[in-house]
Design an enzyme around this catalytic site. Structure first.
Site: not given
Length: 260
Positions: A72, A74, A169, A196
């Site tokens: 991830c 962020n 995603n 994202c």
């Protein structure tokens, strides 16, 4: 249990200092409960900061559904800011995550995170697919404001084309007067998120790779804020990929959720 809440461009995370390894990290139901926006703290994901030999720390990321996720972006930027809050680092860090080693710096409240190299990009008639630590479908749209991201994103995420990898995603990208705008459906959250990081990274590389921009330093406007992506390109290989943006502490709190 003491926890912290951080956000990066509106992507929000529960942060837990787990260097003493007291958090029950195999309890997926508990993690999902903590991330629930009505019955828990509320977040797009939960991040554990742990010790790791040879690194400043280790990052373990869980999606809002309680399952351990892939990288991830962020969240990675937020855990760097969290490490500084804890006094583990000053203005730079090297940490390990599920997709390998990452380097990051902090300057004027902005966290700049080095992402994984991208060596393979799949080109199709109406979209691009690539992995930036997490799998991403990137699709260009002309009217980004009107698109139903949750409905269309879910349809693509659960389509047969991505069944073998557990779903992808889904990112929708459009033109903007001073850059590009992006909206993302995130697997594990199963909804549109405010931003994202790995999605913005994938979109920037896809924009350059398809010739929609000649720049290698690209501004993307997400719903929750701006993200800057820069990279170097040699042939079809993308290296020195960096994701930059704000990462802020929202609050520190305490929960009794772990008390049985």
């Amino acid at each position: 249990m003491i926890f912290y809440k951080y956000q990066g461009a509106g992507n929000d995370f529960i942060m837990i200092d787990n260097r003493q390894e007291k958090f029950p990290k195999n309890d997926n139901t508990l993690i999902a409960q903590l991330c629930h926006r009505r019955f828990g703290i509320g977040a797009d994901g939960l991040i554990l900061l742990e010790n790791a030999a040879g690194y400043d720390f280790k990052m373990i990321y869980y999606n809002a559904d309680g399952r351990e996720g892939t990288m991830c972006g962020n969240g990675g930027r937020c855990v760097v800011a969290f490490a500084k809050e804890l006094g583990i680092i000053a203005d730079e860090a090297t940490f390990i995550a599920i997709d390998g080693s990452h380097y990051a710096t902090i300057e004027d409240g902005l966290v700049r995170l080095q992402m994984a190299d991208v060596t393979a990009i799949e080109m199709y008639d109406d979209y691009v697919f690539l992995n930036t630590g997490s799998p991403h479908h990137v699709e260009w749209v002309d009217d980004l404001e009107r698109i139903d991201v949750k409905k269309i994103g879910a349809k693509l995420r659960y389509s047969d084309r991505y069944k073998a990898i557990g779903g992808s995603n889904i990112n929708f990208v459009g033109a903007d007067k001073d850059g590009f705008t992006i909206r993302t459906y995130e697997r594990g959250v199963e909804d549109e998120t405010y931003a994202c990081g790995t999605g913005a990274t994938a979109a920037a590389i896809a924009l350059y790779h398809t010739g929609r921009t000649l720049h290698r330093d690209i501004l993307l406007h997400a719903v929750g804020g701006d993200l800057q992506v820069s990279f170097e390109c040699t042939g079809k290989v993308y290296t020195n990929v960096f994701l930059k943006g704000e990462a802020k502490k929202v609050f520190k709190g305490e929960t009794n959720e772990l008390v049985s």
